[in-house]
Design an enzyme around this catalytic site. Structure first.
Site: not given
Ligand SMILES: NC(=O)C1=CN([C@@H]2O[C@H](COP(=O)(O)OP(=O)(O)OC[C@H]3O[C@@H](n4cnc5c(N)ncnc54)[C@H](O)[C@@H]3O)[C@@H](O)[C@H]2O)C=CC1
Ligand SMILES: CC(=O)C(=O)O
Ligand SMILES: [Mg+2]
Length: 377
Positions: A15, A75, A94, A96, A118, A269
């Protein structure tokens, strides 16, 4: 303002923080944009397109960092970029930080104005995280389906099943943006889908959206344990904004999964929610096997679909980048509660409460950290 766009250097991060159209928006508003040579190529944007839009191509990342008032990235900076930090530099990307203590320390020591995509909040939503969560959520089901193939190390099941053979089970912990988008694709693939969340209102919304295409469960340790044991594919999608992700799936729970099951921890992340995930994986080496279970923990999943992701990300970031450039960081932070909510470090302080708590630093609200400083532009 002078805005700099270095090429991303994280593994397979294709990206870029700005498009040629975004460059033209800045130039039209009277700003100067410097882009590192080749920074857009992974997303399909040539240097020439940035030049036509009014940008300047620079060969060296070092001169971009040195000459810019604001650096826009995708990132978090990697350790070999920390030396570029200096007091008052605006860094919009971002971060984190709860999962990156060394980066937090460098930002504090060098008094960078670090504004994290974020944590930028608008009426309880996270509009600069949402587009990448949509991408990563959709990818998580797609990648998980593929990892379940025998040739990829999985148990050798097709998520849809076929007539006479049962469907594969997908369990999604966290029903926010990632979880909902994972569910859309998993349902489309014909899987049997269960979503767990702590927030009952969220479960009600999911029930309204998906009806009897999903099962919903409240996220309790016993429900998680039972759901994990039955999962062919476990997708982890929990977020507590800014905070280190809680460990919800213990090593013991992972041992109850059948061999060849797959875990995709999208929340990696922020540190991830699975005890057996002990390192972040990369697009080059995305998986490892522990207790017979395939683990996937790539922290920049959208980097693998950069054309879609760059456009989706910059659609969301540009309005805030333009505000920062036009007003300067200090005035933009004072004037906009959304920009204020994105400030994670400023003038040598950690200015986001959950980050400060998780890293054991003192928390200083951004407004207070702005007092008595002349370094923040
Ligand atoms: N690995 C990657 O490349 C990427 C990672 N992410 C990450 O994914 C993660 C989720 O992001 P979003 O869906 O946007 O967040 P969001 O805020 O939309 O959803 C998170 C959900 O987790 C729930 N939650 C909180 N504590 C909980 C628990 N103990 N048990 C079950 N559910 C619980 C919340 O109620 C909420 O519905 C974040 O850490 C984000 O940074 C996002 C994009 C890319
Ligand atoms: C949200 C995030 O960590 C990503 O888009 O890479
Ligand atoms: Mg990282």
């Amino acid at each position: 303002m002078r805005i700099g766009i270095p090429k991303e250097i994280k593994n397979n991060e294709n990206r870029v923080a700005i498009t040629p159209a975004g460059t033209a928006d800045f130039v039209r508003a009277g700003h100067q944009v410097m882009i590192e040579q080749g920074a857009g190529l992974g997303s399909g944007f040539t240097d020439q397109e940035y030049v036509v839009a009014g940008g300047e191509i620079k060969e060296q990342a070092a001169s971009i960092w040195a000459e810019s008032d604001m650096i826009m990235k995708v990132k978090e900076p990697l350790p070999n970029e920390y030396d570029y930090f200096r007091p008052g530099l605006i860094l919009f990307t971002y971060l984190h930080l709860a999962a990156e203590p060394a980066l937090a320390k460098a930002l504090i020591e060098r008094q960078v104005t670090a504004i994290a995509y974020e944590t930028l909040e608008v009426n309880g939503t996270l509009p600069l995280l949402t587009p990448m969560s949509e991408v990563a959520g959709r990818m998580s089901a797609q990648i998980g389906a593929q990892l379940l193939e025998k040739t990829e190390g999985g148990k050798g099941i097709l998520l849809s099943g076929v007539p006479g053979v049962s469907r594969g089970k997908v369990v999604i912990i966290g029903g926010g943006t990632v979880g909902t988008n994972a569910a859309k694709i998993a349902i489309g693939l014909g899987a049997d889908v269960t979503i767990l969340d702590l927030n009952l209102n969220r479960l009600r919304q999911l029930d309204d959206i998906f009806g009897n295409q999903i099962h919903t469960l409240v996220s309790s340790p016993s429900n998680i344990a039972a759901a994990v044991a039955s999962a062919d594919l476990l997708i982890c999608a929990v977020l507590i904004p800014g905070a280190k992700a809680p460990t919800l799936v213990s090593e013991q729970m992972v041992t109850t999964m059948s061999p060849g099951s797959v875990i995709v921890d999208v929340a990696i992340d922020q540190g991830g929610i699975v005890e057996t995930i002990d390192h972040i994986t990369t697009h080059d080496e995305p998986t490892y096997v522990k207790h017979g279970v395939v683990h996937y923990a790539v922290a920049n999943m959208p980097g693998a679909v950069p054309r879609t992701s760059t456009v989706a990300l910059t659609n969301a970031t540009m309005p805030y980048a333009l505000q920062l450039a036009s007003h300067g960081a200090a005035a933009a932070i004072r004037g906009s509660s959304s920009i204020r909510s994105a400030v994670n470090a400023l003038n040598g302080h950690i200015t986001y409460e959950a980050v400060a708590r998780d890293l054991g630093h003192a928390y200083v609200p951004a407004g207070q950290a702005l007092e008595n400083t002349t370094t923040v532009q």
